[in-house]
Design a protein around this motif. Structure first.
Motif, PDB file in Angstrom:
ATOM      1  N   ASP A 195      15.797   7.834  -0.447  1.00  9.28           N
ATOM      2  CA  ASP A 195      14.847   7.150  -0.316  1.00  9.28           C
ATOM      3  C   ASP A 195      13.461   7.178  -1.112  1.00  9.28           C
ATOM      4  O   ASP A 195      12.252   6.794  -0.699  1.00  9.28           O
ATOM      5  CB  ASP A 195      14.667   7.159   1.118  1.00  9.28           C
ATOM      6  N   VAL A 196      13.322   8.066  -1.783  1.00  6.75           N
ATOM      7  CA  VAL A 196      12.097   7.885  -3.042  1.00  6.75           C
ATOM      8  C   VAL A 196      12.199   7.502  -4.128  1.00  6.75           C
ATOM      9  O   VAL A 196      13.078   7.552  -5.131  1.00  6.75           O
ATOM     10  CB  VAL A 196      12.238   9.780  -2.939  1.00  6.75           C
ATOM     11  N   PHE A 197      11.048   6.433  -4.095  1.00  5.77           N
ATOM     12  CA  PHE A 197      11.311   5.790  -5.057  1.00  5.77           C
ATOM     13  C   PHE A 197      10.646   6.484  -6.836  1.00  5.77           C
ATOM     14  O   PHE A 197      11.374   6.049  -7.869  1.00  5.77           O
ATOM     15  CB  PHE A 197      10.088   5.159  -5.486  1.00  5.77           C
ATOM     16  N   ALA A 198      10.529   7.605  -6.642  1.00  2.88           N
ATOM     17  CA  ALA A 198      10.112   8.915  -7.728  1.00  2.88           C
ATOM     18  C   ALA A 198      11.603   8.688  -8.965  1.00  2.88           C
ATOM     19  O   ALA A 198      10.996   8.865 -10.316  1.00  2.88           O
ATOM     20  CB  ALA A 198       9.647   9.495  -7.372  1.00  2.88           C
ATOM     21  N   TRP A 199      12.042   8.554  -8.175  1.00  2.00           N
ATOM     22  CA  TRP A 199      13.830   9.669  -8.779  1.00  2.00           C
ATOM     23  C   TRP A 199      14.596   8.797  -8.985  1.00  2.00           C
ATOM     24  O   TRP A 199      14.365   8.884 -10.567  1.00  2.00           O
ATOM     25  CB  TRP A 199      14.558  10.277  -8.039  1.00  2.00           C
ATOM     26  N   PRO A 200      14.615   7.973  -8.622  1.00  2.00           N
ATOM     27  CA  PRO A 200      15.241   6.623  -9.970  1.00  2.00           C
ATOM     28  C   PRO A 200      14.417   6.121 -11.314  1.00  2.00           C
ATOM     29  O   PRO A 200      14.741   5.760 -11.828  1.00  2.00           O
ATOM     30  CB  PRO A 200      15.373   5.437  -9.200  1.00  2.00           C
ATOM     31  N   TYR A 201      12.894   6.022 -10.988  1.00  2.00           N
ATOM     32  CA  TYR A 201      11.808   5.494 -11.723  1.00  2.00           C
ATOM     33  C   TYR A 201      11.896   6.319 -13.164  1.00  2.00           C
ATOM     34  O   TYR A 201      12.271   6.097 -14.019  1.00  2.00           O
ATOM     35  CB  TYR A 201      11.015   5.016 -11.288  1.00  2.00           C
ATOM     36  N   TYR A 202      11.717   7.596 -12.478  1.00  2.00           N
ATOM     37  CA  TYR A 202      12.306   8.591 -14.215  1.00  2.00           C
ATOM     38  C   TYR A 202      12.604   8.408 -14.193  1.00  2.00           C
ATOM     39  O   TYR A 202      13.191   8.486 -15.189  1.00  2.00           O
ATOM     40  CB  TYR A 202      11.495  10.255 -13.233  1.00  2.00           C
ATOM     41  N   LEU A 203      14.153   9.004 -13.838  1.00  2.88           N
ATOM     42  CA  LEU A 203      15.432   7.613 -14.323  1.00  2.88           C
ATOM     43  C   LEU A 203      15.231   7.355 -15.623  1.00  2.88           C
ATOM     44  O   LEU A 203      15.969   7.035 -16.231  1.00  2.88           O
ATOM     45  CB  LEU A 203      17.039   8.186 -12.816  1.00  2.88           C
ATOM     46  N   GLY A 204      15.048   6.085 -14.935  1.00  2.00           N
ATOM     47  CA  GLY A 204      15.173   4.956 -15.755  1.00  2.00           C
ATOM     48  C   GLY A 204      14.286   5.246 -17.142  1.00  2.00           C
ATOM     49  O   GLY A 204      14.607   4.495 -17.839  1.00  2.00           O
ATOM     50  N   HIS A 205      12.652   5.864 -17.312  1.00  2.00           N
ATOM     51  CA  HIS A 205      12.500   6.260 -17.801  1.00  2.00           C
ATOM     52  C   HIS A 205      13.313   7.194 -19.132  1.00  2.00           C
ATOM     53  O   HIS A 205      13.040   7.524 -20.587  1.00  2.00           O
ATOM     54  CB  HIS A 205      10.884   6.800 -17.764  1.00  2.00           C
ATOM     55  N   VAL A 206      14.440   8.528 -18.610  1.00  2.00           N
ATOM     56  CA  VAL A 206      15.366   9.481 -19.212  1.00  2.00           C
ATOM     57  C   VAL A 206      15.624   8.566 -19.529  1.00  2.00           C
ATOM     58  O   VAL A 206      16.253   9.007 -21.194  1.00  2.00           O
ATOM     59  CB  VAL A 206      15.418  10.216 -18.053  1.00  2.00           C
ATOM     60  N   TYR A 207      16.533   7.756 -19.115  1.00  2.00           N
ATOM     61  CA  TYR A 207      17.845   7.265 -19.732  1.00  2.00           C
ATOM     62  C   TYR A 207      17.375   6.368 -20.865  1.00  2.00           C
ATOM     63  O   TYR A 207      17.557   6.090 -22.043  1.00  2.00           O
ATOM     64  CB  TYR A 207      18.802   5.864 -18.775  1.00  2.00           C
ATOM     65  N   ASP A 208      16.190   5.467 -20.751  1.00  2.00           N
ATOM     66  CA  ASP A 208      15.810   4.865 -21.728  1.00  2.00           C
ATOM     67  C   ASP A 208      14.989   5.589 -23.020  1.00  2.00           C
ATOM     68  O   ASP A 208      15.226   4.868 -24.095  1.00  2.00           O
ATOM     69  CB  ASP A 208      14.232   3.926 -21.263  1.00  2.00           C
ATOM     70  N   GLY A 209      14.846   6.847 -22.826  1.00  2.00           N
ATOM     71  CA  GLY A 209      14.378   7.762 -23.936  1.00  2.00           C
ATOM     72  C   GLY A 209      15.621   8.194 -24.555  1.00  2.00           C
ATOM     73  O   GLY A 209      15.313   8.027 -26.057  1.00  2.00           O
ATOM     74  N   GLN A 210      16.745   8.688 -24.224  1.00  2.00           N
ATOM     75  CA  GLN A 210      18.523   9.044 -24.740  1.00  2.00           C
ATOM     76  C   GLN A 210      18.975   7.352 -25.119  1.00  2.00           C
ATOM     77  O   GLN A 210      19.444   7.574 -25.965  1.00  2.00           O
ATOM     78  CB  GLN A 210      19.096   9.378 -23.507  1.00  2.00           C
ATOM     79  N   GLY A 211      18.389   6.200 -25.081  1.00  2.00           N
ATOM     80  CA  GLY A 211      18.893   5.296 -25.771  1.00  2.00           C
ATOM     81  C   GLY A 211      19.431   4.549 -25.050  1.00  2.00           C
ATOM     82  O   GLY A 211      20.758   4.017 -25.285  1.00  2.00           O
TER      83      GLY A 211
END
Length: 305
Positions: free
Chosen positions: A124-140
């Motif tokens: 239910d916490v927004f931060a974790w998928p949001y940070y994950l999105g940036h991690v995956y974006d950084g990994q291409g």
């Protein structure tokens, strides 16, 4: 002499909307990550969901302050995992906190696994998928990034940073029909959002709607007059309209007066937390430089003072 406008051809998109929807569903499921597969599989748990093993990155190239900071955090997380009476909420926050620390130093595989565990324990916490999105974006890995940002927006639909991040990934993949409504939603949140106006301008330019592209870019330029990222596509829009003098003046002005290398970023408190976690003189310098490159000159100067 200026030639005919060059509009990028649509690339062959390697995934369908069905695959994106599937990934959005899988984002909430317990699936092994690349880091997990490479570092020993899931960690057994006495009860509750199965969590992912966290890869331990090499710290040999980091300075002493950073090594101590990360080693202490790793030990604290390991000690908490050994306790039997820790709630899912507390454990989820601990994994998320460790993920942010790894993310701050760009240990993306370790950050991914930590955020995934945090998401498993606290979906239910927004931060974790949001940070994950940036991690995956950084990994291409755009498919995973799209799924993660979709999951974040399902929790917090009015998040401007998540809308912009997701829209830009779709735009980079030339998925214009997916990017456009996100940029328009962003403008309903902030009518002065330069990134949304630039995104809509790029979409119009790709569709060869030069009049609409010029309107969007002009609106963005009104809000950020020194943004060199706007001058060139605006010139291309005017060239497409046959207004060659305007196009030349913009190109010349962009070379001589524009100073902002990027469009103004939206306020992003969650991502702003990451640089604050860094310690050591070298890390402070890197943080200040990164802020300057992002157009946040006041914050960069404050950091470097």
């Amino acid at each position: 002499m200026l030639g005919s406008p060059r509009v990028p051809h649509r690339k062959k998109i390697l995934f369908s909307m069905a695959s994106v929807l599937c990934l959005a569903t899988l984002a909430a499921c317990i699936l092994p990550t690349r880091a997990q597969e490479e570092h020993g599989g899931p960690s057994p748990a006495a009860a509750g969901p199965i969590l992912l093993s966290i890869p331990t990155p090499s710290l040999s190239h980091m300075n002493k302050d950073v090594r101590n900071q990360l080693s202490d955090a790793q030990a604290a997380l390991a000690a908490l995992q050994e306790q039997r009476d820790v709630s899912a909420t507390e454990m989820g926050m601990a994994f998320g906190k460790m993920g942010k620390l790894y993310h701050a130093y760009e240990f993306l595989e370790a950050a991914e696994a930590c955020y995934r565990n945090a998401q498993i324990l606290r979906p239910d916490v927004f931060a974790w998928p949001y940070y994950l999105g940036h991690v995956y974006d950084g990994q291409g890995t755009p498919l995973e990034a799209i799924a993660a940002f979709d999951a974040a927006l399902a929790i917090q639909p009015d998040s401007l940073p998540a809308m912009i991040a997701l829209a830009q990934i779709h735009l980079s993949a030339e998925q214009l029909d997916q990017a456009e409504p996100l940029f328009r939603r962003a403008l309903t949140q902030d009518r002065a959002c330069v990134l949304a106006l630039v995104g809509l301008g790029k979409i119009a330019l790709a569709r060869r709607d030069f009049a609409a592209a010029a309107r969007h870019f002009e609106s963005a330029l009104t809000r950020q007059p020194k943004a060199s990222v706007i001058y060139y596509p605006l010139a291309m829009a005017y060239r497409g309209l046959g207004e060659m003098d305007k196009a030349r003046r913009l190109l010349r002005k962009g070379r001589t007066t524009a100073t902002d290398a990027t469009a103004a970023e939206v306020a992003d408190p969650l991502m702003d937390e990451l640089p604050e976690l860094r310690v050591g003189y070298e890390q402070l310098i890197l943080t200040g430089v990164a802020m300057g490159q992002a157009g946040r000159l006041d914050a960069a100067l404050e950091r470097l003072e």
